[in-house]
Design a protein around this motif. Structure first.
Motif, PDB file in Angstrom:
ATOM      1  N   ILE A 181       0.844  -1.196   0.000  1.00 20.43           N
ATOM      2  CA  ILE A 181       0.000   0.000   0.000  1.00 20.43           C
ATOM      3  C   ILE A 181       0.880   1.247   0.000  1.00 20.43           C
ATOM      4  CG2 ILE A 181      -1.712   1.335   1.281  1.00 20.43           C
ATOM      5  CD1 ILE A 181      -2.833  -1.262   0.231  1.00 20.43           C
ATOM      6  N   CYS A 182       0.639   2.127  -0.958  1.00 22.32           N
ATOM      7  CA  CYS A 182       1.308   3.425  -0.957  1.00 22.32           C
ATOM      8  C   CYS A 182       0.415   4.424  -1.676  1.00 22.32           C
ATOM      9  CB  CYS A 182       2.695   3.361  -1.585  1.00 22.32           C
ATOM     10  SG  CYS A 182       2.683   3.007  -3.343  1.00 22.32           S
ATOM     11  N   PHE A 183       0.659   5.674  -1.424  1.00 21.37           N
ATOM     12  CA  PHE A 183      -0.088   6.762  -2.041  1.00 21.37           C
ATOM     13  C   PHE A 183       0.887   7.603  -2.842  1.00 21.37           C
ATOM     14  CE2 PHE A 183      -2.267   5.540   1.797  1.00 21.37           C
ATOM     15  CZ  PHE A 183      -3.597   5.503   1.413  1.00 21.37           C
ATOM     16  N   ALA A 184       0.472   8.047  -4.008  1.00 20.53           N
ATOM     17  CA  ALA A 184       1.322   8.899  -4.842  1.00 20.53           C
ATOM     18  C   ALA A 184       0.479  10.034  -5.400  1.00 20.53           C
ATOM     19  CB  ALA A 184       1.939   8.094  -5.974  1.00 20.53           C
ATOM     20  N   GLN A 185       1.085  11.206  -5.410  1.00 21.98           N
ATOM     21  CA  GLN A 185       0.406  12.383  -5.934  1.00 21.98           C
ATOM     22  C   GLN A 185       1.364  13.183  -6.781  1.00 21.98           C
ATOM     23  OE1 GLN A 185      -0.957  14.153  -2.182  1.00 21.98           O
ATOM     24  NE2 GLN A 185      -2.972  14.225  -3.128  1.00 21.98           N
ATOM     25  N   LEU A 186       0.784  13.887  -7.716  1.00 16.53           N
ATOM     26  CA  LEU A 186       1.542  14.797  -8.560  1.00 16.53           C
ATOM     27  C   LEU A 186       2.134  15.909  -7.698  1.00 16.53           C
ATOM     28  CD1 LEU A 186       2.293  15.538 -11.482  1.00 16.53           C
ATOM     29  CD2 LEU A 186       0.117  16.742 -11.631  1.00 16.53           C
ATOM     30  N   PHE A 187       3.408  16.169  -7.837  1.00 17.17           N
ATOM     31  CA  PHE A 187       4.089  17.196  -7.058  1.00 17.17           C
ATOM     32  C   PHE A 187       3.379  18.533  -7.205  1.00 17.17           C
ATOM     33  CE2 PHE A 187       7.399  20.433  -6.514  1.00 17.17           C
ATOM     34  CZ  PHE A 187       7.839  20.099  -5.243  1.00 17.17           C
ATOM     35  N   GLY A 188       3.129  19.190  -6.087  1.00 19.52           N
ATOM     36  CA  GLY A 188       2.473  20.490  -6.089  1.00 19.52           C
ATOM     37  C   GLY A 188       0.965  20.430  -5.964  1.00 19.52           C
ATOM     38  N   MET A 189       0.412  19.243  -5.954  1.00 21.67           N
ATOM     39  CA  MET A 189      -1.032  19.100  -5.813  1.00 21.67           C
ATOM     40  C   MET A 189      -1.361  18.567  -4.425  1.00 21.67           C
ATOM     41  SD  MET A 189      -2.378  20.070  -8.562  1.00 21.67           S
ATOM     42  CE  MET A 189      -2.206  20.251 -10.299  1.00 21.67           C
ATOM     43  N   MET A 190      -2.095  19.359  -3.670  1.00 21.55           N
ATOM     44  CA  MET A 190      -2.546  18.959  -2.328  1.00 21.55           C
ATOM     45  C   MET A 190      -1.403  18.383  -1.482  1.00 21.55           C
ATOM     46  SD  MET A 190      -5.668  19.955  -2.323  1.00 21.55           S
ATOM     47  CE  MET A 190      -6.380  19.206  -0.889  1.00 21.55           C
ATOM     48  N   ASP A 191      -0.296  19.099  -1.460  1.00 25.84           N
ATOM     49  CA  ASP A 191       0.869  18.640  -0.702  1.00 25.84           C
ATOM     50  C   ASP A 191       0.533  18.381   0.763  1.00 25.84           C
ATOM     51  OD1 ASP A 191       2.551  18.733  -2.907  1.00 25.84           O
ATOM     52  OD2 ASP A 191       3.116  20.807  -2.544  1.00 25.84           O
ATOM     53  N   ASN A 192      -0.378  19.178   1.322  1.00 26.18           N
ATOM     54  CA  ASN A 192      -0.728  18.988   2.724  1.00 26.18           C
ATOM     55  C   ASN A 192      -1.291  17.590   2.974  1.00 26.18           C
ATOM     56  OD1 ASN A 192      -3.025  20.036   1.176  1.00 26.18           O
ATOM     57  ND2 ASN A 192      -4.142  19.917   3.083  1.00 26.18           N
ATOM     58  N   LEU A 193      -2.021  17.037   2.024  1.00 24.58           N
ATOM     59  CA  LEU A 193      -2.559  15.689   2.179  1.00 24.58           C
ATOM     60  C   LEU A 193      -1.439  14.648   2.152  1.00 24.58           C
ATOM     61  CD1 LEU A 193      -4.934  13.732   2.372  1.00 24.58           C
ATOM     62  CD2 LEU A 193      -5.145  13.872  -0.109  1.00 24.58           C
ATOM     63  N   THR A 194      -0.519  14.807   1.224  1.00 23.69           N
ATOM     64  CA  THR A 194       0.605  13.868   1.128  1.00 23.69           C
ATOM     65  C   THR A 194       1.461  13.926   2.386  1.00 23.69           C
ATOM     66  OG1 THR A 194       0.651  14.344  -1.231  1.00 23.69           O
ATOM     67  CG2 THR A 194       2.490  13.086  -0.360  1.00 23.69           C
ATOM     68  N   TYR A 195       1.736  15.140   2.870  1.00 22.40           N
ATOM     69  CA  TYR A 195       2.556  15.285   4.075  1.00 22.40           C
ATOM     70  C   TYR A 195       1.869  14.654   5.282  1.00 22.40           C
ATOM     71  CZ  TYR A 195       5.163  18.610   1.233  1.00 22.40           C
ATOM     72  OH  TYR A 195       5.890  19.209   0.240  1.00 22.40           O
ATOM     73  N   LYS A 196       0.562  14.835   5.376  1.00 19.45           N
ATOM     74  CA  LYS A 196      -0.170  14.243   6.504  1.00 19.45           C
ATOM     75  C   LYS A 196      -0.120  12.719   6.438  1.00 19.45           C
ATOM     76  CE  LYS A 196      -4.333  14.586   9.198  1.00 19.45           C
ATOM     77  NZ  LYS A 196      -5.533  15.349   9.478  1.00 19.45           N
ATOM     78  N   LEU A 197      -0.297  12.161   5.246  1.00 18.93           N
ATOM     79  CA  LEU A 197      -0.200  10.706   5.089  1.00 18.93           C
ATOM     80  C   LEU A 197       1.177  10.210   5.534  1.00 18.93           C
ATOM     81  CD1 LEU A 197      -1.958  10.228   1.648  1.00 18.93           C
ATOM     82  CD2 LEU A 197      -2.690   9.185   3.800  1.00 18.93           C
ATOM     83  N   GLY A 198       2.216  10.868   5.057  1.00 22.75           N
ATOM     84  CA  GLY A 198       3.573  10.463   5.428  1.00 22.75           C
ATOM     85  C   GLY A 198       3.840  10.625   6.908  1.00 22.75           C
ATOM     86  N   HIS A 199       3.374  11.723   7.468  1.00 22.76           N
ATOM     87  CA  HIS A 199       3.592  12.007   8.892  1.00 22.76           C
ATOM     88  C   HIS A 199       2.893  10.991   9.791  1.00 22.76           C
ATOM     89  CE1 HIS A 199       4.612  14.368  12.373  1.00 22.76           C
ATOM     90  NE2 HIS A 199       3.333  14.452  12.715  1.00 22.76           N
ATOM     91  N   THR A 200       1.782  10.445   9.321  1.00 30.19           N
ATOM     92  CA  THR A 200       1.057   9.471  10.129  1.00 30.19           C
ATOM     93  C   THR A 200       1.470   8.030   9.836  1.00 30.19           C
ATOM     94  OG1 THR A 200      -0.800   9.507   8.572  1.00 30.19           O
ATOM     95  CG2 THR A 200      -0.959  10.955  10.486  1.00 30.19           C
ATOM     96  N   GLY A 201       2.545   7.866   9.063  1.00 27.04           N
ATOM     97  CA  GLY A 201       3.125   6.542   8.895  1.00 27.04           C
ATOM     98  C   GLY A 201       2.809   5.818   7.604  1.00 27.04           C
TER      99      GLY A 201
END
Length: 89
Positions: free
Chosen positions: A13-33
């Motif tokens: 399981i992993c999540f991937a997003q286009l750089f610059g799009m909703m970075d706050n969501l990606t950072y939150k996912l990473g921060h929560t493990g």
């Protein structure tokens, strides 16, 4: 993920997003493990632009998220400026 018993560190399981799009969501996912990645398409402009336009069209919600992103950026800039000003006093 927790409700259905999927471990945050699962290799499958992993999540991937286009750089610059909703970075706050990606950072939150990473921060929560969770495994979260950003990707950057590259290549000749004539090859990359159709992809980016297609992604923007597919994700019409991007336009709705822009004001929230701008608000978060503004708040962060204010926080940093206040921190610097306190440091100088």
């Amino acid at each position: 993920m927790n409700e259905i018993g999927i471990d945050r560190k699962a290799q499958t399981i992993c999540f991937a997003q286009l750089f610059g799009m909703m970075d706050n969501l990606t950072y939150k996912l990473g921060h929560t493990g969770f495994r979260a990645y950003k990707y950057v398409p590259y290549g000749p402009v004539k090859m990359v632009m159709p992809y980016l336009l297609r992604r923007a069209n597919e994700n019409s919600a991007i336009a709705g998220g822009a004001p929230k992103e701008l608000e978060m950026i503004t708040n962060e800039l204010k926080r940093r400026l206040q921190s610097k000003l306190q440091f100088l006093n």
